[in-house]
Design a protein around this motif. Structure first.
Motif, short mmCIF file in Angstrom:
data_model
loop_
_atom_site.label_atom_id
_atom_site.label_comp_id
_atom_site.label_asym_id
_atom_site.label_seq_id
_atom_site.Cartn_x
_atom_site.Cartn_y
_atom_site.Cartn_z
N GLY A 1 0.79 -1.22 0.00
CA GLY A 1 0.00 0.00 0.00
C GLY A 1 0.82 1.26 0.00
N PHE A 2 2.13 1.16 -0.32
CA PHE A 2 2.97 2.35 -0.26
C PHE A 2 2.56 3.38 -1.31
CE2 PHE A 2 4.96 0.29 -3.82
CZ PHE A 2 5.53 1.32 -4.56
N ARG A 3 1.95 2.94 -2.41
CA ARG A 3 1.56 3.91 -3.44
C ARG A 3 0.54 4.91 -2.90
NH1 ARG A 3 2.66 -0.59 -6.35
NH2 ARG A 3 3.79 -0.30 -8.33
N GLU A 4 -0.38 4.43 -2.08
CA GLU A 4 -1.38 5.32 -1.51
C GLU A 4 -0.77 6.29 -0.51
OE1 GLU A 4 -1.67 2.10 -1.96
OE2 GLU A 4 -3.20 2.10 -3.52
N ARG A 5 0.38 5.91 0.07
CA ARG A 5 1.02 6.78 1.04
C ARG A 5 2.09 7.68 0.42
NH1 ARG A 5 1.06 1.70 3.56
NH2 ARG A 5 3.30 1.50 3.20
N ALA A 6 2.49 7.38 -0.81
CA ALA A 6 3.54 8.16 -1.48
C ALA A 6 2.93 9.42 -2.09
CB ALA A 6 4.22 7.31 -2.55
N ARG A 7 2.57 10.35 -1.26
CA ARG A 7 1.97 11.60 -1.70
C ARG A 7 2.33 12.69 -0.72
NH1 ARG A 7 -4.12 10.54 -2.12
NH2 ARG A 7 -3.36 8.59 -3.01
N PHE A 8 2.26 13.94 -1.17
CA PHE A 8 2.54 15.06 -0.29
C PHE A 8 1.45 16.10 -0.44
CE2 PHE A 8 4.78 15.59 -4.28
CZ PHE A 8 4.52 16.90 -4.64
N SER A 9 1.24 16.87 0.61
CA SER A 9 0.11 17.79 0.68
C SER A 9 0.59 19.23 0.65
CB SER A 9 -0.70 17.55 1.97
OG SER A 9 -1.20 16.22 2.00
N GLY B 1 -1.64 22.19 1.57
CA GLY B 1 -2.98 22.62 1.98
C GLY B 1 -3.99 21.56 1.58
N PRO B 2 -5.06 21.95 0.88
CA PRO B 2 -6.06 20.96 0.46
C PRO B 2 -5.63 20.13 -0.74
CG PRO B 2 -6.68 23.12 -0.34
CD PRO B 2 -5.47 23.33 0.53
N LEU B 3 -4.49 20.48 -1.35
CA LEU B 3 -4.02 19.79 -2.56
C LEU B 3 -3.09 18.65 -2.18
CD1 LEU B 3 -3.56 19.51 -5.64
CD2 LEU B 3 -1.75 21.24 -5.40
N GLU B 4 -3.38 17.44 -2.69
CA GLU B 4 -2.51 16.29 -2.54
C GLU B 4 -1.97 15.89 -3.90
OE1 GLU B 4 -4.33 13.03 -0.59
OE2 GLU B 4 -4.05 13.85 1.42
N LEU B 5 -0.67 15.66 -3.98
CA LEU B 5 -0.02 15.27 -5.22
C LEU B 5 0.66 13.93 -5.05
CD1 LEU B 5 1.62 18.68 -6.25
CD2 LEU B 5 -0.46 17.66 -7.17
N ARG B 6 0.59 13.12 -6.09
CA ARG B 6 1.23 11.81 -6.08
C ARG B 6 1.99 11.62 -7.39
NH1 ARG B 6 -0.64 6.88 -7.85
NH2 ARG B 6 -2.79 7.63 -8.02
N TYR C 1 -0.37 13.00 -10.33
CA TYR C 1 -1.80 12.83 -10.05
C TYR C 1 -2.14 13.75 -8.90
CZ TYR C 1 -6.03 10.71 -8.10
OH TYR C 1 -7.29 10.50 -7.59
N GLY C 2 -3.27 14.48 -9.01
CA GLY C 2 -3.64 15.43 -7.98
C GLY C 2 -5.06 15.26 -7.49
N ASP C 3 -5.27 15.64 -6.23
CA ASP C 3 -6.58 15.58 -5.61
C ASP C 3 -6.75 16.84 -4.75
OD1 ASP C 3 -8.63 15.07 -3.55
OD2 ASP C 3 -8.65 13.03 -4.32
N VAL C 4 -7.82 17.59 -5.00
CA VAL C 4 -8.09 18.80 -4.25
C VAL C 4 -9.28 18.55 -3.33
CG1 VAL C 4 -8.58 21.28 -4.36
CG2 VAL C 4 -7.26 20.18 -6.19
N ALA C 5 -8.99 18.20 -2.09
CA ALA C 5 -9.99 18.00 -1.05
C ALA C 5 -11.06 16.99 -1.45
CB ALA C 5 -10.65 19.33 -0.67
#
Length: 446
Positions: A96-104, A106-111, A151-155
């Motif tokens: 499951g390291f892929r799901e944890r390999a991201r940085f934030s 503020g509300p933006l998460e990037l992987r 890959y990005g996720d905004v809130a």
């Protein structure tokens, strides 16, 4: 006798004086142990902050000054604490390291998105041809895929992805692989726009680095439209017990050679093919999600998924249409996939581009693949058989039976994967060609 008694008494006195306890007087009371010197609780109980429960030292007494430490002990006390040694047998990268390999931000998460695949072909038949779908034409090396992006996720409200293919075509020129953004506030209705995979064929929608063998089925590479520019809506209900996809795209374009497949047009000049395509898919995974990879790498409980889809493309040179259906099973390390694909192509009477096709052609293909993870998340074997008829009205060497078998080794939760495949193509009509191939692939996928 008196001399012997005196000698024995003298030896006893000397032995007593040489004893450490004889040199140091017995303390009146045992000094309280400090938190760092107290042995750990037999049950390993810890309080808040990681401190052992009951390890706090009592208040120091004014009449009991601290005893000076020896130089070696003082030096050890001045050094920073040493990190605990890793537990023997534990993977340095947990599942499951892929799901944890991201940085934030503020509300933006990037992987990060990264895919690197290097192929070596120790053996290739003399008649192998890339335009016919063969993986190589001569023995040697090939950079099969080099992709990078974000890959990005905004809130959880908006998601997007941008990635490039750095080894596209014979020249190795860079091009856009995918570029899309979407509103994802509700799982029941997500809307995306941009260059994205068309919802057609389970094998085509699967990530390029997530298959059991080095390549997707030859039939899928020849028929599926893959990445196209358009607008797509999709929804996933009850933990993927029911899913749907529907999209509108620029019209598709395919090569005259069936096995060369369809073009992945990213429309830098807009809709130059003067037409629109539509595609849709319905799918179900009633017992729970099947997971990211085609293989059952974790040897999960019984899971099953099924889907059906279709597309229609009103292009300027050809009218294209297709349909497919698939079933995938995971059970305790076993995976089994069955797909049927059908497509048709009809040339325009006045095509907007020159084409060699002069009559309508229908194509049919059947794919079956099965494999087993011998060691969970580590070692697996797979085999696949394909029956392909590019033109159902003609029997020739284009009708193929393709047999592929291989072994895969996974390291660090599929971050690194090594695969060795052998493919045999048997022409069912016309001339039999020497186009078998042995392919070794080393892959890094993030």
């Amino acid at each position: 006798m008196r001399h012997l008694a005196c000698a024995a008494g003298g030896a006893a006195v000397l032995l007593a004086l040489s004893s450490p306890r004889a040199q140091e007087p017995e303390p009146a009371a045992e000094e309280p142990a400090t938190a760092g010197a107290r042995p750990a609780d037999p049950q390993g109980a810890q309080g808040e902050g990681g401190e052992l429960e009951g390890a706090r030292a009592p208040e120091a007494r004014p009449d009991a000054p601290e005893r000076p430490r020896p130089p070696q002990e003082a030096a050890r006390a001045s050094q920073p604490p040493v990190a605990p040694a890793p537990v023997a047998g534990r993977e340095p990268i947990e599942p499951g390291f892929r799901e944890r390999a991201r940085f934030s931000l503020g509300p933006l998460e990037l992987r990060p998105i990264a895919l690197l695949a290097l192929q070596a072909a120790p053996y290739v038949g003399d008649d192998a041809l890339s335009q016919a779908g063969d993986s190589a034409e001569q023995p040697g090396f090939r950079l099969r895929r080099v992709r990078a992006g974000l890959y990005g996720d905004v809130a959880g409200l908006v998601r997007f992805a941008i990635s490039t293919e750095l080894a596209g075509g014979d020249e190795g020129t860079a091009r856009i692989h995918e570029a899309w953004g979407g509103v994802t506030a509700a799982r029941a209705l997500e809307v995306y726009a941009g260059a994205r995979t068309v919802p057609f064929s389970r094998s085509a929608m699967l990530g390029a680095g997530e298959g059991a063998l080095t390549e997707r089925p030859l039939a899928v590479r020849a028929i599926a439209p893959f990445t196209q520019v358009g607008i797509q809506a999709e929804g996933h209900l009850q933990d993927r017990a029911f899913s749907y996809h529907a999209g509108v795209y620029n019209a598709f374009q395919r090569a005259d050679q069936f096995y060369a497949g369809q073009s992945e047009s990213l429309a830098p000049l807009g809709n130059r093919f003067e037409g629109i395509a539509v595609a849709g898919r319905l799918a179900t995974e009633p017992l729970g999600p099947l997971g990211r990879t085609l293989q059952d790498v974790a040897r999960s409980p019984f899971r099953v998924g099924a889907g059906a889809d279709g597309f229609f493309s009103n292009g300027g040179a050809r009218t294209l249409y297709g349909a497919s259906a698939d079933v995938l099973v995971h059970a305790s390390g076993l995976h089994a996939l069955g797909e049927v694909l059908w497509t048709g192509a009809s040339p325009r009477s006045v095509p907007t581009q020159p084409i060699a096709q002069v009559t309508s052609v229908s194509s049919l293909a059947l794919v079956f693949e099965a494999g087993y993870m011998i060691v969970a998340r580590k070692l697996g074997v797979s085999g696949r058989v394909e029956w392909i008829d590019p033109n159902m009205d003609v029997d020739d060497e284009g009708d193929n039976l393709v047999l592929t078998g291989g072994v895969s080794y996974h390291a660090y939760d599929d971050l690194v994967k090594a695969q060795l495949d052998y493919t045999h193509r048997e022409e069912l009509g016309g001339l039999s060609l020497a186009n078998d191939a042995l392919i070794l692939q080393l892959q890094l996928s993030l």
